[in-house]
Design an enzyme around this catalytic site. Structure first.
Site, PDB file in Angstrom:
ATOM      1  N   ILE A 125     -66.155  51.877 -40.524  1.00 40.29           N
ATOM      2  CA  ILE A 125     -66.845  51.742 -39.242  1.00 40.29           C
ATOM      3  C   ILE A 125     -65.736  51.357 -38.266  1.00 40.29           C
ATOM      4  O   ILE A 125     -65.240  50.240 -38.291  1.00 40.29           O
ATOM      5  CB  ILE A 125     -67.976  50.696 -39.276  1.00 40.29           C
ATOM      6  CG1 ILE A 125     -69.046  51.116 -40.282  1.00 40.29           C
ATOM      7  CG2 ILE A 125     -68.575  50.529 -37.878  1.00 40.29           C
ATOM      8  CD1 ILE A 125     -70.199  50.137 -40.436  1.00 40.29           C
ATOM      9  N   PRO A 126     -65.309  52.310 -37.437  1.00 39.51           N
ATOM     10  CA  PRO A 126     -64.036  52.197 -36.722  1.00 39.51           C
ATOM     11  C   PRO A 126     -64.023  51.259 -35.512  1.00 39.51           C
ATOM     12  O   PRO A 126     -63.905  51.690 -34.359  1.00 39.51           O
ATOM     13  CB  PRO A 126     -63.765  53.644 -36.309  1.00 39.51           C
ATOM     14  CG  PRO A 126     -65.126  54.236 -36.131  1.00 39.51           C
ATOM     15  CD  PRO A 126     -65.968  53.596 -37.198  1.00 39.51           C
ATOM     16  N   CYS A 127     -64.055  49.970 -35.779  1.00 38.60           N
ATOM     17  CA  CYS A 127     -63.993  48.996 -34.691  1.00 38.60           C
ATOM     18  C   CYS A 127     -62.622  49.003 -34.010  1.00 38.60           C
ATOM     19  O   CYS A 127     -62.502  48.555 -32.872  1.00 38.60           O
ATOM     20  CB  CYS A 127     -64.342  47.605 -35.204  1.00 38.60           C
ATOM     21  SG  CYS A 127     -63.374  47.053 -36.611  1.00 38.60           S
ATOM     22  N   HIS A 128     -61.611  49.549 -34.684  1.00 43.40           N
ATOM     23  CA  HIS A 128     -60.271  49.619 -34.080  1.00 43.40           C
ATOM     24  C   HIS A 128     -60.237  50.589 -32.906  1.00 43.40           C
ATOM     25  O   HIS A 128     -59.309  50.541 -32.105  1.00 43.40           O
ATOM     26  CB  HIS A 128     -59.228  50.021 -35.136  1.00 43.40           C
ATOM     27  CG  HIS A 128     -59.473  51.347 -35.772  1.00 43.40           C
ATOM     28  ND1 HIS A 128     -60.375  51.512 -36.809  1.00 43.40           N
ATOM     29  CD2 HIS A 128     -58.951  52.571 -35.513  1.00 43.40           C
ATOM     30  CE1 HIS A 128     -60.379  52.780 -37.173  1.00 43.40           C
ATOM     31  NE2 HIS A 128     -59.535  53.450 -36.392  1.00 43.40           N
TER      32      HIS A 128
END
Length: 162
Positions: A125-128
């Site tokens: 889950i690409p929070c970056h």
């Protein structure tokens, strides 16, 4: 619940799963990383093997789309935020403000940032991919150096594909 430990180009990661879902992906030492001693070490567990394989695939092909059965233990608001994050394509970013607006809560930027900071399934889950409105890097539970490295990998991969 089970966990495994594996190496990535950006350091050691842990995967946590029950018998049906991935519950967490964490970098060693990141904020909000649970104590792995509470779980059974089981690197051969099929979901943990799948998570390790898919993370390695992501590092060799940063536009890789994960298909892990995820079930992070989060609040309904956090889930809505994480759902928006999963829609951000590799190599692209949104600001915290844009995420809040996509939720229909344009004044909830701080709440969105707090939910993102507690993302228990880092990378998948690409929070970056969420940055400051001015384009600057802002908080990342696994460290800003890793956030920059992940974004750089994705942008470089996108240029090669174009």
């Amino acid at each position: 619940m089970y966990y495994s430990e594996f190496s990535t180009p950006l350091g050691t990661m842990y995967a946590v799963a029950d018998s049906q879902h991935i519950l967490g992906l964490y970098y060693q030492g990141q904020k909000h990383c649970p104590d792995m001693q509470q779980y059974q070490y089981a690197p051969e567990q099929w979901l943990l093997e799948a998570a390790t394989r898919q993370i390695h695939h992501y590092f060799s092909q940063p536009d890789y789309e994960f298909d892990l059965p995820l079930n992070p233990k989060v609040t309904s608001f956090q889930k809505s935020v994480l759902d928006v994050l999963q829609q951000i394509p590799s190599g692209e970013t949104l600001s915290y403000q844009q995420v809040a607006s996509k939720l229909g809560k344009p004044t909830a930027t701080r709440a969105v940032a707090s939910a993102i900071a507690k993302n228990p399934v880092i990378i998948a889950i690409p929070c970056h991919r969420v940055i400051g409105q001015d384009g600057s890097l802002r908080g990342f539970a696994a460290g800003l150096e890793r956030k920059q490295a992940l974004l750089d990998r994705e942008k470089a991969s996108r240029k090669i594909a174009a």
